[in-house]
Design a protein around this motif. Sequence first.
Motif, PDB file in Angstrom:
ATOM      1  N   LEU A  31       0.827  -1.209   0.000  1.00 23.17           N
ATOM      2  CA  LEU A  31       0.000   0.000   0.000  1.00 23.17           C
ATOM      3  C   LEU A  31       0.862   1.259   0.000  1.00 23.17           C
ATOM      4  O   LEU A  31       0.549   2.246  -0.668  1.00 23.17           O
ATOM      5  N   SER A  32       1.961   1.217   0.732  1.00 22.12           N
ATOM      6  CA  SER A  32       2.897   2.344   0.754  1.00 22.12           C
ATOM      7  C   SER A  32       3.502   2.574  -0.631  1.00 22.12           C
ATOM      8  O   SER A  32       3.601   3.709  -1.095  1.00 22.12           O
ATOM      9  N   ILE A  33       3.881   1.489  -1.274  1.00 16.11           N
ATOM     10  CA  ILE A  33       4.471   1.585  -2.617  1.00 16.11           C
ATOM     11  C   ILE A  33       3.443   2.114  -3.614  1.00 16.11           C
ATOM     12  O   ILE A  33       3.771   2.937  -4.477  1.00 16.11           O
ATOM     13  N   GLN A  34       2.192   1.681  -3.490  1.00 13.79           N
ATOM     14  CA  GLN A  34       1.144   2.189  -4.373  1.00 13.79           C
ATOM     15  C   GLN A  34       0.957   3.692  -4.196  1.00 13.79           C
ATOM     16  O   GLN A  34       0.739   4.421  -5.154  1.00 13.79           O
ATOM     17  N   ASP A  36       3.256   5.972  -2.802  1.00 12.07           N
ATOM     18  CA  ASP A  36       4.441   6.816  -2.989  1.00 12.07           C
ATOM     19  C   ASP A  36       5.445   6.302  -4.014  1.00 12.07           C
ATOM     20  O   ASP A  36       6.464   6.939  -4.247  1.00 12.07           O
ATOM     21  N   GLY A  37       5.204   5.145  -4.570  1.00 14.10           N
ATOM     22  CA  GLY A  37       6.164   4.570  -5.505  1.00 14.10           C
ATOM     23  C   GLY A  37       7.231   3.769  -4.774  1.00 14.10           C
ATOM     24  O   GLY A  37       7.348   3.799  -3.559  1.00 14.10           O
ATOM     25  N   ARG A  38       8.020   3.065  -5.557  1.00 11.81           N
ATOM     26  CA  ARG A  38       9.069   2.210  -5.010  1.00 11.81           C
ATOM     27  C   ARG A  38      10.288   3.071  -4.684  1.00 11.81           C
ATOM     28  O   ARG A  38      10.832   3.730  -5.550  1.00 11.81           O
ATOM     29  N   THR A  39      10.684   3.046  -3.427  1.00  8.33           N
ATOM     30  CA  THR A  39      11.840   3.821  -2.968  1.00  8.33           C
ATOM     31  C   THR A  39      12.901   2.876  -2.427  1.00  8.33           C
ATOM     32  O   THR A  39      12.643   1.683  -2.216  1.00  8.33           O
ATOM     33  N   ARG A  40      14.064   3.423  -2.176  1.00  8.48           N
ATOM     34  CA  ARG A  40      15.148   2.628  -1.583  1.00  8.48           C
ATOM     35  C   ARG A  40      14.725   2.093  -0.216  1.00  8.48           C
ATOM     36  O   ARG A  40      14.977   0.936   0.112  1.00  8.48           O
ATOM     37  N   ALA A  41      14.076   2.927   0.574  1.00  6.19           N
ATOM     38  CA  ALA A  41      13.612   2.507   1.902  1.00  6.19           C
ATOM     39  C   ALA A  41      12.606   1.364   1.779  1.00  6.19           C
ATOM     40  O   ALA A  41      12.638   0.413   2.565  1.00  6.19           O
ATOM     41  N   ALA A  42      11.718   1.447   0.788  1.00  3.68           N
ATOM     42  CA  ALA A  42      10.736   0.385   0.578  1.00  3.68           C
ATOM     43  C   ALA A  42      11.428  -0.913   0.175  1.00  3.68           C
ATOM     44  O   ALA A  42      11.051  -1.997   0.633  1.00  3.68           O
ATOM     45  N   GLU A  43      12.445  -0.803  -0.657  1.00  2.12           N
ATOM     46  CA  GLU A  43      13.202  -1.993  -1.079  1.00  2.12           C
ATOM     47  C   GLU A  43      13.888  -2.649   0.119  1.00  2.12           C
ATOM     48  O   GLU A  43      13.869  -3.870   0.256  1.00  2.12           O
ATOM     49  N   LEU A  44      14.501  -1.834   0.975  1.00  5.04           N
ATOM     50  CA  LEU A  44      15.152  -2.379   2.170  1.00  5.04           C
ATOM     51  C   LEU A  44      14.150  -3.065   3.087  1.00  5.04           C
ATOM     52  O   LEU A  44      14.410  -4.161   3.600  1.00  5.04           O
ATOM     53  N   LEU A  45      13.009  -2.442   3.279  1.00  2.00           N
ATOM     54  CA  LEU A  45      11.981  -3.027   4.125  1.00  2.00           C
ATOM     55  C   LEU A  45      11.460  -4.318   3.509  1.00  2.00           C
ATOM     56  O   LEU A  45      11.237  -5.315   4.215  1.00  2.00           O
ATOM     57  N   GLN A  46      11.294  -4.340   2.210  1.00  2.00           N
ATOM     58  CA  GLN A  46      10.836  -5.557   1.547  1.00  2.00           C
ATOM     59  C   GLN A  46      11.854  -6.681   1.739  1.00  2.00           C
ATOM     60  O   GLN A  46      11.478  -7.825   2.005  1.00  2.00           O
ATOM     61  N   ALA A  47      13.125  -6.369   1.630  1.00  2.00           N
ATOM     62  CA  ALA A  47      14.167  -7.384   1.847  1.00  2.00           C
ATOM     63  C   ALA A  47      14.113  -7.914   3.277  1.00  2.00           C
ATOM     64  O   ALA A  47      14.245  -9.123   3.502  1.00  2.00           O
ATOM     65  N   GLN A  48      13.895  -7.038   4.245  1.00  2.00           N
ATOM     66  CA  GLN A  48      13.793  -7.467   5.640  1.00  2.00           C
ATOM     67  C   GLN A  48      12.606  -8.416   5.833  1.00  2.00           C
ATOM     68  O   GLN A  48      12.730  -9.438   6.515  1.00  2.00           O
ATOM     69  N   ILE A  49      11.483  -8.076   5.238  1.00  2.00           N
ATOM     70  CA  ILE A  49      10.297  -8.923   5.342  1.00  2.00           C
ATOM     71  C   ILE A  49      10.571 -10.286   4.714  1.00  2.00           C
ATOM     72  O   ILE A  49      10.246 -11.333   5.288  1.00  2.00           O
ATOM     73  N   LEU A  50      11.182 -10.280   3.543  1.00  2.00           N
ATOM     74  CA  LEU A  50      11.481 -11.537   2.858  1.00  2.00           C
ATOM     75  C   LEU A  50      12.424 -12.411   3.676  1.00  2.00           C
ATOM     76  O   LEU A  50      12.248 -13.637   3.743  1.00  2.00           O
TER      77      LEU A  50
END
Length: 93
Positions: A31-34, A36-50
Amino acid sequence: MHPEYGPGHTVMAKINLDRGMYGEAEKELLLSIQADGRTRAAELLQAQILIKRGQIKDARLIMEKLKLTDAEKQVLQDMLRIFLRRRKPINQA
């Protein structure tokens, strides 16, 4: 109250991650990505979740991509260390 406010969803994703609610964390991150778009912070958080979900291969792909653009980022280096400690040998058939 403000469903289009991306940072609010990012915060909820982090809270859910800390609570061990990885599916909910991923939903909030999307929802955050939808919003505000994909950001570096979002990518890092996604990696942590994965990583927490045991999807190490997918997390590694994200981290390697991020490393190419900013190898000095301390958070990324810490995550790569975590990945290397958790990495399991791949069985080759």
